[in-house]
Design an enzyme around this catalytic site. Structure first.
Site, mmCIF file in Angstrom:
data_model
loop_
_atom_site.group_PDB
_atom_site.id
_atom_site.type_symbol
_atom_site.label_atom_id
_atom_site.label_comp_id
_atom_site.label_asym_id
_atom_site.label_seq_id
_atom_site.Cartn_x
_atom_site.Cartn_y
_atom_site.Cartn_z
ATOM 1 N NE ARG A 107 -3.738 0.606 2.027
ATOM 2 C CZ ARG A 107 -5.141 0.665 2.506
ATOM 3 N NH1 ARG A 107 -5.137 1.476 3.822
ATOM 4 N NH2 ARG A 107 -6.013 0.222 2.108
ATOM 5 C CG HIS A 134 -8.632 0.287 -2.665
ATOM 6 N ND1 HIS A 134 -7.872 -0.670 -2.255
ATOM 7 C CD2 HIS A 134 -9.283 0.675 -1.598
ATOM 8 C CE1 HIS A 134 -7.747 -1.097 -1.245
ATOM 9 N NE2 HIS A 134 -8.789 -0.228 -0.511
ATOM 10 C CD GLN A 137 -13.133 -1.574 -0.454
ATOM 11 O OE1 GLN A 137 -12.311 -1.649 0.708
ATOM 12 N NE2 GLN A 137 -14.425 -2.176 -0.153
ATOM 13 C CG ASP A 229 -13.447 6.314 -0.848
ATOM 14 O OD1 ASP A 229 -13.511 6.410 0.447
ATOM 15 O OD2 ASP A 229 -12.415 6.372 -1.584
ATOM 16 C CB CYS A 269 -14.035 1.556 0.172
ATOM 17 S SG CYS A 269 -13.715 2.984 0.268
ATOM 18 N NE ARG A 297 -10.323 -5.141 0.699
ATOM 19 C CZ ARG A 297 -9.698 -4.285 1.037
ATOM 20 N NH1 ARG A 297 -10.061 -3.236 1.607
ATOM 21 N NH2 ARG A 297 -8.161 -4.212 0.738
#
Ligand code: CP
Ligand code: NVA
Length: 313
Positions: A107, A134, A137, A229, A269, A297
């Site tokens: 990340r 991402h 996700q 988001d 998310c 996830r």
């Protein structure tokens, strides 16, 4: 064996709809096994290295727990504690870690760093979020939508807010899987044109649609799923105040939910800021599936790890 063995997972755009479907299918199978308490040590003896340059709750815990449930091991590597944090080149980090671990999740900020890591690593690299994308996700989100609505192709997802990493991966993932996608954002925060162009190419092949608009009401019309988001992503903390004013019309609240299909799924998310991009009422309301997304996830990434790290089932 599977066709994904040894591949990197940097963007959903690198995978075909059939490959994404096979990831979702194995995820569903592993989820069932875990719920039944049936052991599934498919990665016994394998190690995942996890480099974090940004904070995380879901990504870190789901990968770590996932590796453990698969009989393997995950190593948390804070980039500040690695020599990388003192300037050791990514190239060298990639080559060295490849001698110890069987896959690396990272990340970070710049997407180019993940690409560089992948270029120099001899083990699969997994994108655990960059400023651009991402994909992990969205893999979990596709699993969630399929579980809740029974299909993907033919549905419409509307995203309102910032045209950020999550919006970019939704554009790529939805268009690949035949969902219509509409993004509503202030013009200066629209998703990147090259990502939109790729999504449009996918959509053209799948007979689905990609719409980018400034109008949230227009976007959520006929939407089966409404998604948002944060307005300021990790690394944009200095812009938080200014962004908060810009994005007010894009908040997911009861009015916006009311303009979508009755009973539409509400997705985020997480982490969420109640009262900013989504009201507390909607986030915690009966149409919200945010905790299923978070749980998925785990299952989606377990499937990814098994397929990339190449153990036969
Ligand atoms: N959604 C998500 O990636 O959460 P974390 O930042 O907690 O990993
Ligand atoms: N867009 C957000 C997603 C967090 C999971 C960020 O990058 O901070």
């Amino acid at each position: 064996m599977n066709s994904l063995q040894g591949r990197h997972f940097l963007s959903l755009h690198d995978f075909t709809a059939i490959e994404i479907e096979s990831l979702l299918n194995l995820a569903a199978e592993l989820k069932q096994q875990q719920k039944k308490g049936k052991p599934h040590p498919l990665l016994s003896g394998k190690t995942l290295g996890m480099i974090f340059q940004k904070p995380s709750t879901r990504t870190r815990v789901s990968f770590e727990v996932g590796m453990w449930q698969l009989g393997g091991h995950a190593l948390f590597l804070n980039s500040q504690d690695l020599q990388m944090g003192r300037g050791e080149p990514i190239k060298d980090t990639a080559a060295v870690l490849s001698r110890y671990v069987d896959a690396i999740m990272i990340r970070t900020f710049e997407h180019s760093e993940v690409v560089e890591l992948a270029t120099h690593a001899s083990v699969p690299i997994i994108n655990g979020l960059t400023d651009l994308l991402h994909p992990c996700q969205i893999l979990a989100d596709l699993l969630t939508i399929r579980e809740k609505l029974g299909k993907l192709a033919g549905l419409k997802l509307a995203y309102t807010g910032d045209g950020n990493n999550v919006a970019h991966s939704l554009l790529l993932g939805c268009s690949k899987m035949g969902l219509d996608i509409a993004i509503a954002a202030p013009r200066q925060h629209w998703p990147f044109p090259d990502i939109v162009a790729k999504a449009r190419e996918n959509a053209a092949k799948n007979n689905s649609a990609v719409q980018i608009t400034v109008d949230p009401l227009e976007a959520v019309k006929k939407a089966n799923v409404i998604y948002t988001d944060v307005w300021a992503s990790m690394g944009q903390e200095a812009e938080k105040k200014e962004r908060k004013n810009t994005f007010v019309p894009y908040q997911i609240n009861n009015d916006l939910v009311g303009a979508a299909v009755t009973g539409a799924l509400v997705m985020h998310c997480l982490p969420a800021y109640r009262g900013d991009e989504i009201t507390a009422e909607v986030l915690e309301g009966k149409q919200s599936v945010v905790l299923d997304q978070a749980e998925n996830r785990l299952h989606a990434q377990k499937s990814l790890l098994v397929q990339l790290m190449g153990q036969a089932k």
